[in-house]
Design a protein around this motif. Structure first.
Motif, PDB file in Angstrom:
ATOM      1  N   SER A 165     -36.194  56.528 -87.434  1.00 38.60           N
ATOM      2  CA  SER A 165     -36.163  57.824 -87.277  1.00 38.60           C
ATOM      3  C   SER A 165     -35.372  58.129 -86.285  1.00 38.60           C
ATOM      4  O   SER A 165     -35.253  57.422 -84.975  1.00 38.60           O
ATOM      5  CB  SER A 165     -37.701  58.529 -87.059  1.00 38.60           C
ATOM      6  N   ASP A 166     -34.547  59.279 -86.089  1.00 41.57           N
ATOM      7  CA  ASP A 166     -33.999  60.127 -85.186  1.00 41.57           C
ATOM      8  C   ASP A 166     -33.963  61.526 -85.471  1.00 41.57           C
ATOM      9  O   ASP A 166     -33.327  61.807 -86.580  1.00 41.57           O
ATOM     10  CB  ASP A 166     -32.692  59.500 -85.242  1.00 41.57           C
ATOM     11  N   PRO A 167     -34.293  62.249 -84.398  1.00 45.66           N
ATOM     12  CA  PRO A 167     -34.160  63.801 -84.971  1.00 45.66           C
ATOM     13  C   PRO A 167     -32.890  64.113 -85.248  1.00 45.66           C
ATOM     14  O   PRO A 167     -33.016  65.071 -86.353  1.00 45.66           O
ATOM     15  CB  PRO A 167     -34.607  64.544 -83.586  1.00 45.66           C
ATOM     16  N   MET A 168     -31.734  63.979 -84.805  1.00 47.19           N
ATOM     17  CA  MET A 168     -30.610  64.541 -85.325  1.00 47.19           C
ATOM     18  C   MET A 168     -29.805  63.525 -85.776  1.00 47.19           C
ATOM     19  O   MET A 168     -29.448  62.237 -85.158  1.00 47.19           O
ATOM     20  CB  MET A 168     -29.770  65.175 -84.041  1.00 47.19           C
ATOM     21  N   LEU A 169     -28.876  63.881 -86.954  1.00 45.35           N
ATOM     22  CA  LEU A 169     -27.958  62.934 -87.491  1.00 45.35           C
ATOM     23  C   LEU A 169     -26.720  63.799 -87.538  1.00 45.35           C
ATOM     24  O   LEU A 169     -26.480  64.616 -88.527  1.00 45.35           O
ATOM     25  CB  LEU A 169     -28.359  62.650 -89.073  1.00 45.35           C
ATOM     26  N   ALA A 170     -25.979  63.307 -86.672  1.00 46.04           N
ATOM     27  CA  ALA A 170     -24.646  64.068 -86.541  1.00 46.04           C
ATOM     28  C   ALA A 170     -23.409  63.269 -87.011  1.00 46.04           C
ATOM     29  O   ALA A 170     -23.143  63.818 -88.172  1.00 46.04           O
ATOM     30  CB  ALA A 170     -24.340  64.237 -84.796  1.00 46.04           C
ATOM     31  N   THR A 171     -23.065  62.571 -86.226  1.00 49.79           N
ATOM     32  CA  THR A 171     -21.869  61.743 -87.071  1.00 49.79           C
ATOM     33  C   THR A 171     -22.390  60.711 -87.761  1.00 49.79           C
ATOM     34  O   THR A 171     -21.719  60.303 -88.722  1.00 49.79           O
ATOM     35  CB  THR A 171     -20.876  61.070 -85.715  1.00 49.79           C
ATOM     36  N   GLY A 172     -23.594  60.229 -87.517  1.00 51.81           N
ATOM     37  CA  GLY A 172     -23.995  59.161 -88.282  1.00 51.81           C
ATOM     38  C   GLY A 172     -24.090  57.653 -87.568  1.00 51.81           C
ATOM     39  O   GLY A 172     -24.830  56.783 -87.921  1.00 51.81           O
ATOM     40  N   ALA A 173     -23.532  57.815 -86.396  1.00 48.15           N
ATOM     41  CA  ALA A 173     -23.205  56.470 -85.880  1.00 48.15           C
ATOM     42  C   ALA A 173     -24.413  55.919 -85.217  1.00 48.15           C
ATOM     43  O   ALA A 173     -24.770  54.769 -85.125  1.00 48.15           O
ATOM     44  CB  ALA A 173     -22.079  56.690 -84.908  1.00 48.15           C
ATOM     45  N   SER A 174     -25.273  56.735 -84.477  1.00 51.88           N
ATOM     46  CA  SER A 174     -26.495  56.330 -84.100  1.00 51.88           C
ATOM     47  C   SER A 174     -27.406  55.585 -84.907  1.00 51.88           C
ATOM     48  O   SER A 174     -27.784  54.690 -84.828  1.00 51.88           O
ATOM     49  CB  SER A 174     -27.287  57.574 -83.085  1.00 51.88           C
ATOM     50  N   MET A 175     -27.529  56.230 -86.176  1.00 53.89           N
ATOM     51  CA  MET A 175     -28.419  55.740 -87.135  1.00 53.89           C
ATOM     52  C   MET A 175     -27.991  54.262 -87.731  1.00 53.89           C
ATOM     53  O   MET A 175     -28.461  53.299 -87.893  1.00 53.89           O
ATOM     54  CB  MET A 175     -28.451  56.622 -88.338  1.00 53.89           C
ATOM     55  N   GLU A 176     -26.609  54.481 -87.814  1.00 54.38           N
ATOM     56  CA  GLU A 176     -26.016  52.979 -88.244  1.00 54.38           C
ATOM     57  C   GLU A 176     -26.311  51.920 -87.434  1.00 54.38           C
ATOM     58  O   GLU A 176     -26.589  50.836 -87.632  1.00 54.38           O
ATOM     59  CB  GLU A 176     -24.375  53.238 -88.679  1.00 54.38           C
ATOM     60  N   ILE A 177     -25.752  52.264 -86.131  1.00 57.83           N
ATOM     61  CA  ILE A 177     -26.172  51.326 -84.896  1.00 57.83           C
ATOM     62  C   ILE A 177     -27.570  50.828 -85.038  1.00 57.83           C
ATOM     63  O   ILE A 177     -28.008  49.710 -84.858  1.00 57.83           O
ATOM     64  CB  ILE A 177     -25.698  51.679 -83.633  1.00 57.83           C
ATOM     65  N   GLY A 178     -28.610  51.952 -85.088  1.00 57.67           N
ATOM     66  CA  GLY A 178     -29.791  51.417 -85.259  1.00 57.67           C
ATOM     67  C   GLY A 178     -30.440  50.546 -86.295  1.00 57.67           C
ATOM     68  O   GLY A 178     -31.104  49.631 -86.148  1.00 57.67           O
ATOM     69  N   TYR A 179     -29.761  50.792 -87.557  1.00 60.11           N
ATOM     70  CA  TYR A 179     -29.918  49.914 -88.506  1.00 60.11           C
ATOM     71  C   TYR A 179     -29.478  48.423 -88.348  1.00 60.11           C
ATOM     72  O   TYR A 179     -30.061  47.546 -88.553  1.00 60.11           O
ATOM     73  CB  TYR A 179     -29.403  50.488 -89.852  1.00 60.11           C
ATOM     74  N   ARG A 180     -28.214  48.440 -87.845  1.00 57.47           N
ATOM     75  CA  ARG A 180     -27.538  46.959 -87.525  1.00 57.47           C
ATOM     76  C   ARG A 180     -28.356  46.449 -86.561  1.00 57.47           C
ATOM     77  O   ARG A 180     -28.467  45.136 -86.632  1.00 57.47           O
ATOM     78  CB  ARG A 180     -26.094  47.176 -87.094  1.00 57.47           C
ATOM     79  N   ALA A 181     -29.051  47.133 -85.544  1.00 57.49           N
ATOM     80  CA  ALA A 181     -29.679  46.677 -84.355  1.00 57.49           C
ATOM     81  C   ALA A 181     -30.999  45.853 -85.169  1.00 57.49           C
ATOM     82  O   ALA A 181     -31.513  44.727 -84.987  1.00 57.49           O
ATOM     83  CB  ALA A 181     -30.114  47.277 -83.617  1.00 57.49           C
ATOM     84  N   LEU A 182     -31.647  46.603 -86.159  1.00 59.42           N
ATOM     85  CA  LEU A 182     -32.671  45.973 -86.833  1.00 59.42           C
ATOM     86  C   LEU A 182     -32.422  44.764 -87.594  1.00 59.42           C
ATOM     87  O   LEU A 182     -33.396  43.828 -87.571  1.00 59.42           O
ATOM     88  CB  LEU A 182     -33.205  46.829 -87.856  1.00 59.42           C
ATOM     89  N   LEU A 183     -31.304  44.596 -88.039  1.00 64.39           N
ATOM     90  CA  LEU A 183     -30.650  43.315 -88.759  1.00 64.39           C
ATOM     91  C   LEU A 183     -30.956  42.077 -87.818  1.00 64.39           C
ATOM     92  O   LEU A 183     -31.044  40.974 -88.418  1.00 64.39           O
ATOM     93  CB  LEU A 183     -29.459  43.310 -89.273  1.00 64.39           C
ATOM     94  N   GLU A 184     -30.992  42.380 -86.415  1.00 59.84           N
ATOM     95  CA  GLU A 184     -31.077  41.121 -85.376  1.00 59.84           C
ATOM     96  C   GLU A 184     -32.668  40.652 -85.574  1.00 59.84           C
ATOM     97  O   GLU A 184     -32.898  39.598 -85.090  1.00 59.84           O
ATOM     98  CB  GLU A 184     -30.855  41.557 -84.131  1.00 59.84           C
ATOM     99  N   LYS A 185     -33.432  41.330 -86.139  1.00 58.81           N
ATOM    100  CA  LYS A 185     -34.918  41.101 -86.098  1.00 58.81           C
ATOM    101  C   LYS A 185     -35.555  40.656 -87.495  1.00 58.81           C
ATOM    102  O   LYS A 185     -36.599  40.536 -88.084  1.00 58.81           O
ATOM    103  CB  LYS A 185     -35.947  42.378 -85.530  1.00 58.81           C
ATOM    104  N   GLY A 186     -34.360  40.330 -88.645  1.00 62.72           N
ATOM    105  CA  GLY A 186     -34.739  40.097 -89.989  1.00 62.72           C
ATOM    106  C   GLY A 186     -33.919  40.895 -91.070  1.00 62.72           C
ATOM    107  O   GLY A 186     -33.203  41.891 -90.478  1.00 62.72           O
TER     108      GLY A 186
END
Length: 224
Positions: free
Chosen positions: A133-154
């Protein structure tokens, strides 16, 4: 798949209207609570798409058979703006594990920015359902980076991405960047415009500042 909850008439839109309203926003407690309530509604809607197994529940008078969620999701959010929305999700998925991601807009002297990722505090997400979750989806870059960070954990079984307000550009960006079979996008409302500095219009302003106070490095009203 994309779900836009604000497209249907419900009390959800009352909360969205108050979250956007510049007069109501002056009450930071109410702003946080409205984000929390929106998170609760997102949790309820997402719960309809999870796996269930019937279990026996013993009552004082007998045994009831009740469908129960097989696996509680991992709840992940992007600090700091995501905390009230995260709390709303946690209110309903109260047995879920939690993940926190530090990512923010870092500005240079010209006023341009890039998304800076600092750290992630998370359990294993391997073969688990994740709600990011992230309240604002502007460019989409934060959400993508969050998703990529999750992949470090499985490798998650599926990721539900939740934002209260999105730009059409941000939605299109995620559709282009994300694996199509592994995520669902949940949005409160989609706004068509963004400024040249990537702020959503009409948007709502800076969710983090409205919830927790202005940061020392806040130069203007942002959409994060």
């Amino acid at each position: 798949m994309i779900h836009v909850l604000g497209e249907n008439n419900s009390l959800f839109n009352q909360f969205i209207s108050e979250i956007r309203d510049e007069v109501v926003q002056k009450d930071s407690l109410r702003f946080r609570r409205n984000l929390e309530r929106v998170g609760e509604i997102f949790a309820y809607e997402i719960s309809k798409h999870l796996d269930y197994k019937t279990q026996d529940v013993t009552t004082p008078l007998g045994v009831a058979k009740v469908p129960m969620v097989v696996q509680q999701p991992v709840l992940a959010t992007i600090l700091r703006a995501g905390l009230p929305l995260h709390q709303g999700l946690l209110n309903y998925f109260d047995k879920g594990e939690n993940c926190f991601i530090s990512a923010y807009r870092k500005y240079d002297e010209s006023g341009e920015f890039h998304i800076e990722f600092e750290y992630i505090s998370s359990p294993s997400v391997d073969d688990k359902i994740v709600i990011l979750s992230d309240p604002m989806l502007a460019t989409g870059a934060s959400m993508e980076i969050g998703y990529r960070a999750l992949l470090e954990k499985g490798t998650p079984k599926h990721v539900h991405m939740v934002s209260v307000i999105a730009s059409q550009e941000g939605v299109d960006y995620l559709i282009k960047k994300m694996p199509h079979n592994n995520y669902t996008l949940w949005i409160g409302a989609i706004d068509k415009e963004m400024t040249p500095k990537s702020y959503i219009v009409p948007g709502l302003g800076d969710a983090g500042d409205l919830a927790y106070g202005i940061k020392i490095d806040s130069k203007k009203t942002h959409n994060r």
